[in-house]
Design a protein around this motif. Structure first.
Motif, PDB file in Angstrom:
ATOM      1  N   UNK A 159      13.271  11.667   4.338  1.00  0.00           N
ATOM      2  CA  UNK A 159      13.399  11.181   2.964  1.00  0.00           C
ATOM      3  C   UNK A 159      12.037  10.780   2.386  1.00  0.00           C
ATOM      4  N   UNK A 160      11.163  10.257   3.233  1.00  0.00           N
ATOM      5  CA  UNK A 160       9.814   9.889   2.760  1.00  0.00           C
ATOM      6  C   UNK A 160       9.002  11.135   2.439  1.00  0.00           C
ATOM      7  N   UNK A 161       9.152  12.178   3.242  1.00  0.00           N
ATOM      8  CA  UNK A 161       8.465  13.432   2.950  1.00  0.00           C
ATOM      9  C   UNK A 161       8.963  14.015   1.631  1.00  0.00           C
ATOM     10  N   UNK A 162      10.271  13.910   1.398  1.00  0.00           N
ATOM     11  CA  UNK A 162      10.827  14.402   0.134  1.00  0.00           C
ATOM     12  C   UNK A 162      10.251  13.642  -1.051  1.00  0.00           C
ATOM     13  N   UNK A 163       9.915  12.371  -0.838  1.00  0.00           N
ATOM     14  CA  UNK A 163       9.316  11.555  -1.903  1.00  0.00           C
ATOM     15  C   UNK A 163       7.865  11.965  -2.163  1.00  0.00           C
ATOM     16  N   UNK A 164       7.308  12.761  -1.253  1.00  0.00           N
ATOM     17  CA  UNK A 164       5.935  13.214  -1.435  1.00  0.00           C
ATOM     18  C   UNK A 164       4.912  12.448  -0.627  1.00  0.00           C
ATOM     19  N   UNK A 165       5.379  11.613   0.315  1.00  0.00           N
ATOM     20  CA  UNK A 165       4.435  10.860   1.148  1.00  0.00           C
ATOM     21  C   UNK A 165       3.963  11.735   2.313  1.00  0.00           C
ATOM     22  N   UNK A 166       2.668  11.908   2.501  1.00  0.00           N
ATOM     23  CA  UNK A 166       2.175  12.655   3.675  1.00  0.00           C
ATOM     24  C   UNK A 166       2.488  11.885   4.951  1.00  0.00           C
ATOM     25  N   UNK A 167       2.787  12.607   6.011  1.00  0.00           N
ATOM     26  CA  UNK A 167       3.201  11.957   7.259  1.00  0.00           C
ATOM     27  C   UNK A 167       2.152  10.954   7.752  1.00  0.00           C
ATOM     28  N   UNK A 168       0.886  11.294   7.628  1.00  0.00           N
ATOM     29  CA  UNK A 168      -0.151  10.398   8.142  1.00  0.00           C
ATOM     30  C   UNK A 168      -0.409   9.200   7.228  1.00  0.00           C
ATOM     31  N   UNK A 169       0.272   9.166   6.080  1.00  0.00           N
ATOM     32  CA  UNK A 169       0.082   8.004   5.207  1.00  0.00           C
ATOM     33  C   UNK A 169       0.957   6.832   5.644  1.00  0.00           C
ATOM     34  N   UNK A 170       2.105   7.114   6.259  1.00  0.00           N
ATOM     35  CA  UNK A 170       3.004   6.020   6.624  1.00  0.00           C
ATOM     36  C   UNK A 170       3.276   5.915   8.122  1.00  0.00           C
ATOM     37  N   UNK A 171       3.151   7.019   8.853  1.00  0.00           N
ATOM     38  CA  UNK A 171       3.511   6.985  10.282  1.00  0.00           C
ATOM     39  C   UNK A 171       2.676   5.983  11.097  1.00  0.00           C
ATOM     40  N   UNK A 172       1.396   5.764  10.788  1.00  0.00           N
ATOM     41  CA  UNK A 172       0.647   4.785  11.596  1.00  0.00           C
ATOM     42  C   UNK A 172       1.201   3.366  11.552  1.00  0.00           C
ATOM     43  N   UNK A 173       1.999   3.051  10.523  1.00  0.00           N
ATOM     44  CA  UNK A 173       2.557   1.690  10.430  1.00  0.00           C
ATOM     45  C   UNK A 173       4.058   1.687  10.691  1.00  0.00           C
ATOM     46  N   UNK A 174       4.598   2.818  11.113  1.00  0.00           N
ATOM     47  CA  UNK A 174       6.014   2.917  11.440  1.00  0.00           C
ATOM     48  C   UNK A 174       6.278   2.083  12.702  1.00  0.00           C
ATOM     49  N   UNK A 175       7.349   1.299  12.709  1.00  0.00           N
ATOM     50  CA  UNK A 175       7.607   0.429  13.872  1.00  0.00           C
ATOM     51  C   UNK A 175       9.064   0.530  14.307  1.00  0.00           C
ATOM     52  N   UNK A 176       9.299   0.100  15.524  1.00  0.00           N
ATOM     53  CA  UNK A 176      10.650   0.119  16.108  1.00  0.00           C
ATOM     54  C   UNK A 176      10.956  -1.249  16.707  1.00  0.00           C
ATOM     55  N   UNK A 177      12.250  -1.509  16.810  1.00  0.00           N
ATOM     56  CA  UNK A 177      12.737  -2.776  17.362  1.00  0.00           C
ATOM     57  C   UNK A 177      13.695  -2.428  18.488  1.00  0.00           C
ATOM     58  N   UNK A 178      13.299  -2.673  19.717  1.00  0.00           N
ATOM     59  CA  UNK A 178      14.037  -2.175  20.867  1.00  0.00           C
ATOM     60  C   UNK A 178      14.579  -3.333  21.707  1.00  0.00           C
ATOM     61  N   UNK A 179      15.573  -2.976  22.516  1.00  0.00           N
ATOM     62  CA  UNK A 179      16.175  -3.968  23.413  1.00  0.00           C
ATOM     63  C   UNK A 179      15.457  -3.968  24.758  1.00  0.00           C
ATOM     64  N   UNK A 180      15.477  -5.116  25.428  1.00  0.00           N
ATOM     65  CA  UNK A 180      15.123  -5.183  26.849  1.00  0.00           C
ATOM     66  C   UNK A 180      16.347  -5.715  27.565  1.00  0.00           C
TER      67      UNK A 180
END
Length: 605
Positions: free
Chosen positions: A276-297
């Motif tokens: 959906x972000x690519x469809x908005x016109x955002x280049x992958x390298x513009x947002x992926x470096x700050x993409x985060x996940x929240x995982x279980x231990x």
């Protein structure tokens, strides 16, 4: 994020039942703790917690002789060469109770006790975008988290807290996330803080919201996908130090699924937002470096370490091979860990202290960037200040006493852990491929496949507990009578704070400039209708697509597209519009009811 759910539970009740308890008199004589000849006991179950078979021993033939060094693609061993020798993980305990002033005091208490980041969770009305004076929610105000309905609430929540110096996490997942973020950005503006100096994250994962106890009506898929990308676009352009999304594998896991499913669901969910972000016109390298996940231990230490190592590698490969990312930072899997609330039990609650410590150890052995440790009394209610402090002390013992932070990827090279890492990647890829074959995560949600997988996994877990196949200390083995057990009294939201929240809203509505609020909300509604049309084009283009999506159309002429709702949301909250009013107008623009509870009508029509 729901810090009180149990495996198999799909509600968000505060008091956890003792449903997994097996009565003392019903214990089978074969169960651990029920015989006097325990000396000869041995493990009956030789699988991981997720059910993967484990060999009696492992050797070089089961694992590669060498891996890439930490800090190098595909980052199996960590995203930095020196990991915690460069900086400890952020110790970030989730906190929120009562009104903004109650939680402000709690934040300051945890800061004094040595917390290094702020992690605020909001109550159920706020999470679902309802104001505190909504007629259906007075009993929920400030119960699970803190109550925020207006910009003034946000001001009070962070009074005296230097938001430009601390990393701030705002735990709100639904389509209310951009409204809460708008209030936070307005707070920064009011204080004269340059947004480029802000550090933190808003969880912003509304697609998963329905899987942590909230009805789907509170985060319709089209609206959810659109508002999630609004935050990604806005913060990428305006708040570059901010994590625009925190994809929540944790809550999926809390519903009872296993480790490979947690990995696959999280990555599939991430792909929906990326497309959906690519469809908005955002280049992958513009947002992926700050993409985060929240995982279980979870409780199986080595499986959890292997899980987090494997998903780090899967993300790196996905970014490079599928999405063509060029920036190495785009390939680094940034993740926070929440110890598993569903693995805590009300029986013999002090045993939870031990469980939490082991789970936290798994998280740090795997290189988590940020960590929240549950409190041992969470199966009963919100943590007391003492149990909050003990959870924080658990992290501090790990950081300062155990030596776990002295080297990167300390289990790297273990035949078992390396083999299990490969196995988990293989298992997760199979689940991920099943989702892709359905057309992606949105289709898998729409069809009900995700729900069925969760229900199946939760049922299997409960059967294993009740049959004794899965041993849980204090629950179906080594039990004591309830009269012998520890009596726990959790924290409760002050009743006076609930009344105060409602009184503040009445005062706000009487004192604000109604004309300005009306104008701001009308403009927001117009923008929401344009956004809906664009969103429908995106949904149509996403159907059945597994390859990266090209921009659908240029939606605007400025830095921020004209279908992004955040600029209009900021105007509205600045003039005094409340959370429920802002989100209600946006809902209507997307063809949804103003009030998802079906009680209130739009007062601005």
């Amino acid at each position: 994020m729901n810090r009180k759910k149990k495996a198999g539970s799909r509600d968000h009740g505060i008091t956890t039942s003792r449903k997994e308890e097996v009565p003392r008199e019903d214990r089978s004589p074969e169960r651990p703790g029920s015989r006097s000849d325990g000396y000869r006991e041995r493990p009956k179950r030789t699988t991981t917690w997720s059910g993967l078979e484990v060999q009696e021993s492992y050797s070089r033939k089961d694992a590669p002789s060498d891996r890439e060094p930490p800090g190098e693609y595909p980052f199996t061993r960590g995203i930095h060469p020196n990991m915690y020798r460069g900086r400890f993980w952020t110790r970030r305990e989730v906190c929120g109770i009562g009104g903004p002033k109650d939680t402000n005091e709690l934040i300051k208490y945890l800061q004094r006790e040595g917390q290094t980041g702020v992690n605020v969770i909001f109550d159920i009305p706020t999470m679902t975008g309802l104001d505190a004076d909504h007629p259906r929610v007075p009993h929920e105000i400030g119960v699970q988290g803190t109550s925020v309905s207006s910009f003034q609430d946000m001001v009070d929540l962070f009074a005296g807290i230097p938001i430009e110096e601390l990393s701030v996490s705002l735990v709100v997942t639904s389509s209310a996330a951009p409204v809460i973020l708008s209030m936070f950005l307005e707070l920064a503006a009011k204080r004269g803080v340059d947004t480029s100096k802000l550090r933190g994250t808003v969880q912003n994962d509304p697609l998963h919201h329905r899987y942590c106890g909230y009805p789907a009506a509170f985060a319709p898929i089209g609206l959810a996908l659109h508002t999630a990308v609004d935050i990604m676009e806005y913060t990428t352009r305006k708040v570059p130090g901010w994590h625009p999304i925190n994809v929540n594998g944790y809550d999926f896991r809390e519903s009872g699924i296993n480790a490979p499913q947690e990995m696959a669901f999280a990555l599939a969910q991430a792909e929906a937002y990326i497309q959906a972000a690519l469809a908005r016109g955002l280049p992958i390298d513009s947002f992926a470096p700050r993409f985060a996940f929240y995982m279980s231990a979870h409780i199986d230490i080595l499986e959890e370490v292997a899980k987090l190592r494997a998903i780090r590698r899967m993300w790196a490969r996905m970014m490079m091979e599928k999405y063509g990312a060029k920036n190495p930072d785009s390939m680094k899997f940034h993740f926070a860990v929440h110890t598993a609330g569903c693995a805590l039990y009300p029986q013999q609650p002090m045993v939870n202290v031990v469980r939490i410590a082991y789970q936290a150890l798994a998280a740090t052995l795997a290189g988590a960037g940020s960590l929240h440790c549950c409190a041992y009394d969470e199966p009963f209610a919100l943590p007391t200040r003492e149990s909050h402090r003990l959870a924080l002390r658990t992290q501090q013992v790990l950081a300062y006493e155990t030596g776990v932070a002295n080297t990167a990827d300390p289990l790297g090279g273990s035949y078992y852990v390396e083999s299990l890492t490969d196995r988990l990647e293989e298992e997760a890829r199979q689940v991920l491929n099943t989702i892709v074959e359905q057309g992606g995560m949105v289709e898998a949600i729409d069809s009900g496949w995700i729900d069925r997988e969760m229900d199946k996994a939760a049922l299997q877990h409960q059967k294993e507990v009740e049959s004794g196949e899965r041993t849980i200390v204090g629950v179906n083995a080594f039990t004591i009578s309830p009269t012998e057990d520890t009596q726990v009294v959790g924290e409760e939201a002050p009743a006076s704070s609930k009344k105060e929240q409602i009184r503040r809203l009445v005062f706000l509505r009487e004192g604000r400039d109604g004309g300005s609020v009306n104008t701001a909300l009308r403009k927001l509604g117009e923008r929401a209708r344009r956004a809906r049309e664009f969103s429908m084009k995106v949904r149509e283009s996403l159907k059945g697509r597994s390859t990266p999506l090209a921009p659908i159309a240029s939606p605007g002429h400025g830095e921020i597209s004209d279908v992004n709702l955040i600029p209009a949301m900021r105007d509205a909250v600045r003039y005094g519009a409340t959370l429920g009013e802002v989100l209600g107008v946006v809902r209507e623009g997307f063809g949804e009811p103003y009030d998802p509870m079906g009680v209130l009508m739009n007062p601005f029509e």
